[in-house]
Design a protein around this motif. Structure first.
Motif, short mmCIF file in Angstrom:
data_model
loop_
_atom_site.label_atom_id
_atom_site.label_comp_id
_atom_site.label_asym_id
_atom_site.label_seq_id
_atom_site.Cartn_x
_atom_site.Cartn_y
_atom_site.Cartn_z
N UNK A 1 -21.55 53.68 -4.99
CA UNK A 1 -20.22 53.97 -4.52
C UNK A 1 -20.81 55.41 -3.79
N UNK A 2 -19.85 55.64 -2.80
CA UNK A 2 -19.54 56.88 -2.01
C UNK A 2 -18.10 57.06 -1.51
N UNK A 3 -17.83 58.01 -2.07
CA UNK A 3 -16.26 58.44 -1.79
C UNK A 3 -16.40 59.94 -1.12
N UNK A 4 -15.60 59.57 0.20
CA UNK A 4 -15.28 60.73 1.02
C UNK A 4 -14.10 61.18 1.19
N UNK A 5 -14.06 62.57 1.25
CA UNK A 5 -12.84 63.14 1.85
C UNK A 5 -13.03 64.35 2.52
N UNK A 6 -12.07 64.43 3.51
CA UNK A 6 -12.32 65.62 4.77
C UNK A 6 -11.64 66.77 4.02
N UNK A 7 -12.12 67.91 4.16
CA UNK A 7 -11.74 69.04 3.59
C UNK A 7 -11.99 70.14 4.67
N UNK A 8 -11.18 71.26 4.36
CA UNK A 8 -11.19 72.62 5.48
C UNK A 8 -12.69 72.92 5.55
N UNK A 9 -12.83 73.35 6.56
CA UNK A 9 -14.13 73.95 6.99
C UNK A 9 -14.23 75.36 6.23
N UNK A 10 -15.45 75.96 5.82
CA UNK A 10 -15.44 76.95 5.12
C UNK A 10 -16.18 77.87 6.08
N UNK A 11 -16.50 79.07 5.64
CA UNK A 11 -17.49 79.99 6.41
C UNK A 11 -18.98 80.03 5.94
N UNK A 12 -19.55 78.93 5.34
CA UNK A 12 -20.97 78.58 4.87
C UNK A 12 -21.70 79.00 6.27
N UNK A 13 -23.05 79.45 5.88
CA UNK A 13 -23.76 79.71 6.84
C UNK A 13 -25.20 79.14 6.62
N UNK A 14 -25.28 78.49 5.44
CA UNK A 14 -26.75 77.83 5.11
C UNK A 14 -26.36 76.42 4.15
N UNK A 15 -27.38 75.89 3.61
CA UNK A 15 -27.28 74.73 3.00
C UNK A 15 -27.88 75.18 1.70
N UNK A 16 -27.40 74.85 0.55
CA UNK A 16 -28.21 75.03 -0.83
C UNK A 16 -28.03 73.94 -1.81
N UNK A 17 -28.97 73.89 -2.65
CA UNK A 17 -28.76 72.90 -3.87
C UNK A 17 -28.46 73.76 -5.02
N UNK A 18 -27.35 73.36 -5.51
CA UNK A 18 -26.74 74.14 -6.81
C UNK A 18 -27.32 73.40 -7.99
N UNK A 19 -27.74 74.36 -8.85
CA UNK A 19 -28.26 73.83 -10.24
C UNK A 19 -27.41 74.13 -11.40
#
Length: 90
Positions: free
Chosen positions: A72-90
């Motif tokens: 299953x894949x659940x998708x919801x639109x959310x507000x844009x953020x000020x993120x500047x990279x992509x990270x893997x959280x642990x």
């Protein structure tokens, strides 16, 4: 046009390098955001960038990493953020 989505991916998605492969795909598509394992066995991700790149990422998530089985894949639109990279959280 930019788009931001939060995605919950369910199935056999932990312990199969799903986050690592997703991060590689997100970087390839020049998206920013994050991905992490959830206590319920799902994977939660936030992807943002050009709408077409986000759509490509969603298509990737429907199949996942080579050893994953996405049920299953659940998708919801959310507000844009000020993120500047992509990270893997642990």
């Amino acid at each position: 046009m930019s788009r931001a989505v939060e995605v919950k991916v369910s199935g056999e998605v932990q312990g199969v390098s799903f986050r690592w492969y997703a991060a590689q795909e997100a970087v390839r598509l020049e998206l920013v955001g994050w991905i992490r394992n959830e206590p319920d066995g799902s994977v939660l991700g936030h992807f943002e960038g050009p709408t077409d790149a986000v759509e490509q990422m969603l298509a990737w998530c429907r199949d996942g990493s080579p050893s994953a089985h996405v049920s299953a894949l659940a998708v919801r639109d959310v507000p844009l953020t000020d993120a500047s990279d992509f990270r893997v959280d642990h």
